[in-house]
Design an enzyme around this catalytic site. Structure first.
Site, mmCIF file in Angstrom:
data_model
loop_
_atom_site.group_PDB
_atom_site.id
_atom_site.type_symbol
_atom_site.label_atom_id
_atom_site.label_comp_id
_atom_site.label_asym_id
_atom_site.label_seq_id
_atom_site.Cartn_x
_atom_site.Cartn_y
_atom_site.Cartn_z
ATOM 1 N N HIS A 1 0.804 -1.223 0.000
ATOM 2 C CA HIS A 1 0.000 0.000 0.000
ATOM 3 C C HIS A 1 0.840 1.278 0.000
ATOM 4 O O HIS A 1 0.292 2.347 0.261
ATOM 5 C CB HIS A 1 -0.900 0.025 1.232
ATOM 6 C CG HIS A 1 -2.006 -0.990 1.193
ATOM 7 N ND1 HIS A 1 -3.012 -0.976 0.252
ATOM 8 C CD2 HIS A 1 -2.256 -2.060 1.985
ATOM 9 C CE1 HIS A 1 -3.840 -1.977 0.468
ATOM 10 N NE2 HIS A 1 -3.407 -2.664 1.507
ATOM 11 N N ASP B 1 -9.802 -4.924 5.873
ATOM 12 C CA ASP B 1 -10.301 -5.607 4.687
ATOM 13 C C ASP B 1 -11.260 -6.725 5.074
ATOM 14 O O ASP B 1 -12.274 -6.947 4.389
ATOM 15 C CB ASP B 1 -9.142 -6.177 3.868
ATOM 16 C CG ASP B 1 -8.477 -5.115 3.005
ATOM 17 O OD1 ASP B 1 -9.119 -4.087 2.729
ATOM 18 O OD2 ASP B 1 -7.319 -5.309 2.606
ATOM 19 N N GLN C 1 -1.656 -13.470 5.249
ATOM 20 C CA GLN C 1 -2.562 -12.510 5.876
ATOM 21 C C GLN C 1 -4.001 -12.879 5.510
ATOM 22 O O GLN C 1 -4.340 -13.025 4.330
ATOM 23 C CB GLN C 1 -2.236 -11.089 5.422
ATOM 24 C CG GLN C 1 -2.908 -10.023 6.272
ATOM 25 C CD GLN C 1 -2.305 -8.642 6.071
ATOM 26 O OE1 GLN C 1 -1.623 -8.384 5.085
ATOM 27 N NE2 GLN C 1 -2.554 -7.747 7.001
ATOM 28 N N GLU D 1 -7.600 -11.784 5.237
ATOM 29 C CA GLU D 1 -8.248 -10.488 5.102
ATOM 30 C C GLU D 1 -9.649 -10.587 4.501
ATOM 31 O O GLU D 1 -10.194 -9.578 4.056
ATOM 32 C CB GLU D 1 -7.393 -9.577 4.228
ATOM 33 C CG GLU D 1 -5.969 -9.375 4.739
ATOM 34 C CD GLU D 1 -5.213 -8.367 3.905
ATOM 35 O OE1 GLU D 1 -5.273 -7.171 4.239
ATOM 36 O OE2 GLU D 1 -4.579 -8.783 2.909
#
Length: 269
Positions: free
Chosen positions: A48, A177, A149, A151
């Site tokens: 990001h 998320d 991860q 999410e």
């Protein structure tokens, strides 16, 4: 060469807590400030942020003065990008939006050489430019930290299967998320989201591994999450520290100068 990673993994397997911080600015000085603070791990966000491969290489070179584990959150599960990050010398990978065990197995394979995986050979900088190849290869199997991860609310239902994949070292939540995929963006206390979190914590616990909240948690809330299993604690991030620090300093300066009744000190923001 990867003994510091093996040591961190051993601490987590033995029930210990490790402290990490997010690095989000594409700046060597910021990387040095974080690494020198004493964190056990620095999590470099290349998903990001504007951090580039060149920028990460320079940051990693600077951070190697300290014995901190450096993990990279890659933009996606691309084996090609994972390979390049590891060849630069990253100690491990955080893979966003991992949905199931099949994707977790592919992630492990992208981090390991054949016959266990499919990472192609070329660890230039990771081996000190091939000066320490034997040492690196001897530890490259157990010495890389691999953390998917979770999410997506559907992925939480697959957490145990993901955690059961050989080579996975910890599970990382992606709370925002995950809440968004349930139509509850930002509602982290909603029962649906709490239930999803608990599925991830339970899966990690059953596999004897730690979980990570995935974002910086205020100190007063850390004990709650560590007790649930988030023993890979995120105890800071560069953006939060900078934002909160400058906001606080400016506000305190305004208040104190106004209180001193100095000419021109009154200011309305």
């Amino acid at each position: 060469m990867l003994q510091h990673v093996i040591d961190l993994k051993t601490r987590l397997r033995n029930g210990g807590v490790v402290y990490g911080a997010w690095l989000t600015f594409n700046d060597v000085g910021v990387a040095e400030v974080l690494a020198s603070a004493g964190y056990d791990a620095i999590l470099v966000d290349m998903e990001h942020t504007s951090i580039t491969l060149d920028g990460f290489q320079n940051q990693l070179a600077a951070m190697r003065k300290w014995n901190t584990v450096v993990l990279v959150r890659v933009p996606d599960h691309s084996p090609g990008f994972i390979k390049r990050v590891l060849d630069i010398g990253a100690d491990g990978i955080i893979a966003p939006m991992t949905m199931d065990a099949e994707q977790a197995r592919a992630l492990v394979a992208a981090c390991r050489y054949a016959p266990e995986g499919r990472r192609s050979y070329g660890p230039r900088r990771a081996t000190n430019y091939y000066r320490d190849t034997d040492d690196y290869l001897a530890q490259a199997f157990d010495g890389l930290f691999i953390m998917p991860q979770i999410e997506h609310v559907a992925a939480a239902d697959q957490a145990l299967a993901i955690a059961s994949v050989p080579g996975i070292d910890a599970l990382c939540l992606g709370p925002m998320d995950l809440s968004a995929t349930a139509g509850l963006l930002g509602q982290l206390d909603h029962p649906t989201i709490v239930s999803a979190f608990d599925k991830v914590f339970d899966a990690a616990r059953q596999q004897g591994m730690a979980a990570c909240m995935g974002f910086s948690v205020p100190p007063e809330q850390q004990a709650k999450w560590v007790a649930k299993g988030a023993r890979f604690a995120i105890a800071g991030d560069d953006l939060g520290a900078l934002r909160d620090g400058v906001d606080r300093s400016l506000q305190q300066s305004r208040e104190r100068l106004a209180a001193a009744s100095l000419p021109g000190a009154q200011h309305t923001a």
